[in-house]
Design an enzyme around this catalytic site. Structure first.
Site, PDB file in Angstrom:
ATOM      1  N   SER A 173       0.819  -1.209   0.000  1.00  0.00           N
ATOM      2  CA  SER A 173       0.000   0.000   0.000  1.00  0.00           C
ATOM      3  C   SER A 173       0.857   1.264   0.000  1.00  0.00           C
ATOM      4  O   SER A 173       1.598   1.508  -0.953  1.00  0.00           O
ATOM      5  CB  SER A 173      -0.950  -0.041   1.196  1.00  0.00           C
ATOM      6  OG  SER A 173      -1.885   1.012   1.146  1.00  0.00           O
ATOM      7  N   ASP A 346     -10.002  -5.188  -3.745  1.00  0.00           N
ATOM      8  CA  ASP A 346      -9.240  -4.185  -2.998  1.00  0.00           C
ATOM      9  C   ASP A 346      -9.926  -2.838  -3.174  1.00  0.00           C
ATOM     10  O   ASP A 346      -9.963  -2.289  -4.281  1.00  0.00           O
ATOM     11  CB  ASP A 346      -7.801  -4.142  -3.522  1.00  0.00           C
ATOM     12  CG  ASP A 346      -6.880  -3.301  -2.658  1.00  0.00           C
ATOM     13  OD1 ASP A 346      -7.361  -2.331  -2.041  1.00  0.00           O
ATOM     14  OD2 ASP A 346      -5.677  -3.602  -2.615  1.00  0.00           O
ATOM     15  N   HIS A 377      -7.715  -5.395   0.705  1.00  0.00           N
ATOM     16  CA  HIS A 377      -6.487  -4.609   0.827  1.00  0.00           C
ATOM     17  C   HIS A 377      -5.609  -5.050   1.994  1.00  0.00           C
ATOM     18  O   HIS A 377      -4.377  -5.023   1.894  1.00  0.00           O
ATOM     19  CB  HIS A 377      -6.860  -3.135   0.976  1.00  0.00           C
ATOM     20  CG  HIS A 377      -5.709  -2.192   0.833  1.00  0.00           C
ATOM     21  ND1 HIS A 377      -5.117  -1.909  -0.376  1.00  0.00           N
ATOM     22  CD2 HIS A 377      -5.034  -1.447   1.751  1.00  0.00           C
ATOM     23  CE1 HIS A 377      -4.150  -1.031  -0.208  1.00  0.00           C
ATOM     24  NE2 HIS A 377      -4.058  -0.743   1.075  1.00  0.00           N
TER      25      HIS A 377
END
Length: 402
Positions: A173, A346, A377
């Site tokens: 991320s 996600d 995610h």
């Protein structure tokens, strides 16, 4: 007197409920909720070190190292890998699910010298050579500084310490966002990266589905002004009260355990089958780990502007950048071999946004779609079956670029 008796009885009942509740929690869960990253590694028999790295602008970063394992003792010359966490997270993301699941243990067992970064502002990196972390000046940074200063300083330190010329990078991320920033600003570091492995690669966020993030982006300027007026410049990491709340409300058998996953789902996407409910108290004890509010606002700016660029300081842009709008990041500078690992469910790094980033980067050599449609995610670090769904593929790819 009657009120005193009633109060005493109520207090006794409450204590009894708490005692009964605690009795239902496995001792390892209680211990793991209270241990830090170094303590977790050592508890499970893995060597652990903390290195304090001073950045070029005076921040003191707590970087964690696992140089070996019971299966692969520490030794000179091991391949080096740097793991970088996402937003509001820490090195614990790669450790807290235990030796049978978490990536740090898996890589250490496979013969890697594992380093885990902690970005400025999280629980392990909340100090500065001169500034107090209760002042606005301490928190005057976004993920731009994490990428342009923190990560290059980490890489320099790690390579000197290990005697290596280059390393492999795994980011999740915002750990990928900061990497794009580093390469855009300092393309020299392409020579120091053997391969970059992007878990839930994040840059563009046009299509985010997270209600929380969309709310922030929708009311960006109001939120920014409100935070400034309140003097709220950072997100606090979890404290002892939060840890106790997680232990009492999220353990197996707790009546509202399912509610402990709801906030996570609203951010990351729903996937009940990969939630390790037993570990929820540990997850909530370590996350959130703290961050600057400017980091979240920078993501919101990206959503609104639809441009991957530096932080928008409004009227101060001319002072900061010498131009009215923030400079755009030059993704053409990201030349080191890059591998994508992404998923269809996600809500933050959506398939459409990952596709846009893929088209912008010049050297993406592989795209791996996690073969579970519901994978979200945060499943990239916490899913029950993350090893079989993702990490086995990742390890094979890392070995190909050693």
């Amino acid at each position: 007197m009657r009120s005193v008796i009633v109060y005493s009885v109520a207090a006794a009942v409450l204590l009894l409920v708490v005692a009964v509740s605690e009795a239902q929690i496995h001792p390892d869960i209680i211990e793991d909720a209270h241990l830090d990253s170094i303590g977790l590694l050592r508890k499970y028999g893995y060597p652990a070190e903390e290195h304090i790295i001073e950045t070029d602008d005076g921040y003191l970063l707590g970087v964690h190292r696992c140089p070996g394992s019971p299966l692969s003792p520490p030794a000179p010359g091991k391949p080096v890998v740097l793991l970088q966490h996402g937003m509001l997270s820490s090195s614990a993301d790669y450790i807290l699910m235990g030796p049978d699941t978490s990536l740090a243990y898996m890589l250490a067992d496979a013969g890697y010298d594992v380093w885990m970064g902690n970005a400025r502002g999280n629980r392990y990196s909340r100090r500065h050579r001169f500034r107090s972390n209760t002042t606005q000046t301490f928190w005057d940074f976004s993920w731009h500084e994490v990428g342009s200063i923190d990560i290059p300083n980490m890489i320099d330190y790690i390579l000197v310490r290990t005697g290596q010329q280059s390393l492999q990078y795994v980011g999740h991320s915002q750990g990928t966002t900061a990497y794009w920033v580093m390469m855009s600003q300092h393309p020299y570091y392409n020579r120091r990266i053997k391969s970059m492995h992007a878990l839930a690669p994040a840059a563009y966020m046009h299509n985010t589905r997270s209600p929380y993030v969309l709310f922030l982006a929708t009311f960006l300027y109001t939120t920014d002004l409100m935070l400034q007026m309140m003097g709220t410049w950072w997100f606090e990491p979890t404290n002892e009260m939060d840890i106790q709340g997680g232990l009492q409300n999220c353990h197996d058998g707790a009546p509202f355990q399912d509610m402990c996953s709801i906030n996570t789902f609203l951010i990351a996407g729903f996937n009940t089958e990969e939630v390790n409910s037993t570990m929820l108290p540990v997850i909530h004890a370590h996350s959130p780990a703290g961050a600057s509010t400017m980091q979240m606002i920078h993501h919101a700016q990206t959503i609104r502007s639809r441009i991957f660029r530096q932080y928008d300081h409004g009227p101060m842009n001319m002072v900061r950048y010498g131009q009215l709008t923030p400079p755009v990041y030059n993704l053409a500078n990201v030349q080191a071999p890059t591998l994508f690992y992404h998923s269809t469910n996600d809500w933050l790094a959506t398939p459409a946004d990952v596709e846009l980033l893929y088209r912008e980067l010049p050297n993406v050599v592989k795209r791996y779609l996690v073969p579970l449609p519901a994978f979200n995610h945060l499943d990239f670090v916490w899913a029950i079956n993350v090893r079989s769904l993702l990490y086995n593929e990742l390890l094979a790819d890392l070995r190909a670029y050693v």
